[in-house]
Design an enzyme around this catalytic site. Structure first.
Site, PDB file in Angstrom:
ATOM      1  CD  GLU A  24      -1.909  -2.350   1.076  1.00  0.00           C
ATOM      2  OE1 GLU A  24      -1.079  -2.811   1.883  1.00  0.00           O
ATOM      3  OE2 GLU A  24      -2.503  -3.051   0.231  1.00  0.00           O
ATOM      4  CB  THR A  29       5.052 -13.484   2.572  1.00  0.00           C
ATOM      5  OG1 THR A  29       4.191 -13.495   1.446  1.00  0.00           O
ATOM      6  CG2 THR A  29       6.318 -12.744   2.248  1.00  0.00           C
ATOM      7  CG  HIS A  88       2.333 -12.568  -1.607  1.00  0.00           C
ATOM      8  ND1 HIS A  88       1.975 -13.045  -0.386  1.00  0.00           N
ATOM      9  CD2 HIS A  88       1.831 -11.319  -1.665  1.00  0.00           C
ATOM     10  CE1 HIS A  88       1.290 -12.120   0.277  1.00  0.00           C
ATOM     11  NE2 HIS A  88       1.201 -11.055  -0.484  1.00  0.00           N
TER      12      HIS A  88
HETATM   13  N1  INI Z   1       3.410  -6.656   3.712  1.00  0.00           N
HETATM   14  C1  INI Z   1       4.534  -6.209   4.316  1.00  0.00           C
HETATM   15  O1  INI Z   1       4.663  -4.989   4.534  1.00  0.00           O
HETATM   16  N2  INI Z   1       5.520  -7.065   4.652  1.00  0.00           N
HETATM   17  C2  INI Z   1       5.409  -8.407   4.438  1.00  0.00           C
HETATM   18  O2  INI Z   1       6.373  -9.156   4.788  1.00  0.00           O
HETATM   19  C3  INI Z   1       4.229  -8.892   3.837  1.00  0.00           C
HETATM   20  N3  INI Z   1       4.039 -10.291   3.639  1.00  0.00           N
HETATM   21  O3  INI Z   1       4.732 -11.061   4.312  1.00  0.00           O
HETATM   22  O4  INI Z   1       3.201 -10.720   2.867  1.00  0.00           O
HETATM   23  C4  INI Z   1       3.225  -7.982   3.458  1.00  0.00           C
HETATM   24  N4  INI Z   1       2.088  -8.408   2.852  1.00  0.00           N
HETATM   25  C5  INI Z   1       0.890  -7.609   2.795  1.00  0.00           C
HETATM   26  C6  INI Z   1       0.880  -6.663   1.598  1.00  0.00           C
HETATM   27  O5  INI Z   1       1.803  -5.622   1.771  1.00  0.00           O
HETATM   28  C7  INI Z   1      -0.509  -6.022   1.412  1.00  0.00           C
HETATM   29  O6  INI Z   1      -0.857  -5.325   2.577  1.00  0.00           O
HETATM   30  C8  INI Z   1      -1.613  -7.039   1.081  1.00  0.00           C
HETATM   31  O7  INI Z   1      -1.238  -7.865   0.005  1.00  0.00           O
HETATM   32  C9  INI Z   1      -2.930  -6.301   0.701  1.00  0.00           C
HETATM   33  O8  INI Z   1      -2.752  -5.476  -0.454  1.00  0.00           O
END
Ligand code: INI
Length: 153
Positions: A58, A86, A88
């Site tokens: 975001e 994660t 992804h």
């Molecule tokens: N967002 C992060 O800031 N750090 C992470 O390690 C992470 N992982 O692990 O997935 C992460 N995922 C959430 C992503 O940024 C979004 O908020 C989500 O996909 C919704 O758009």
């Protein structure tokens, strides 16, 4: 030859910080390091605006809103993306860092890439002040330096 002046005087600057809540144990430390450093460079507390967003993905959108508002001299994006957490990882890293890089390269105001990308929580914590110093401080310093440099041009 004219060399542009570098300065770390943040007096009068208005700085926006966008910080991801994901991996908050890390990003909270980055945020407090950045705010502390901005204040130590002369930025007034009332001139620091902080937006919390769910995750690093975001960050580019909210940073673009900050830039387009024309209310800020610089924007700092803070996040922590940890591979162990994660599947992804690469998607989130590429989208967030690519989005911030593209915005920064537009050159409207300095946009600072303050996103840790690590394999483990420990590595991230170390870079957020546990061992190796708090990179949030470094990124705040970069913001102030770049604002002053932009003003020179
Ligand atoms: N967002 C992060 O800031 N750090 C992470 O390690 C992470 N992982 O692990 O997935 C992460 N995922 C959430 C992503 O940024 C979004 O908020 C989500 O996909 C919704 O758009």
């Amino acid at each position: 030859m004219k060399e542009l002046k570098n300065s770390l005087n943040g007096e009068g600057m208005k700085i926006a910080i966008a910080v991801a809540r994901f991996n908050e144990v890390v990003t909270d430390k980055l945020l407090s390091g950045a705010v502390r450093q901005l204040e130590s460079l002369g930025v007034s507390e009332k001139d620091i605006t902080v937006a919390h967003v769910p995750g690093a993905f975001e960050l580019p959108g909210i940073c673009r809103k900050f830039v387009n508002s024309k209310k800020f001299d610089a924007v700092i994006a803070l996040g922590a993306i940890i591979r162990g957490e994660t599947s992804h990882y690469d998607v989130v890293v590429n989208a967030s860092t690519g989005g911030i890089a593209a915005l920064a390269a537009e050159g409207k105001v300095p946009v600072i890439l303050g996103i840790l990308t690590t394999d483990t929580v420990d590595q991230a914590m170390n870079r957020a002040g546990l061992k190796a110093g708090n990179l949030g401080c470094n990124w705040a310093t970069t913001a102030v330096e770049m604002v002053n440099l932009y003003k020179e041009i």
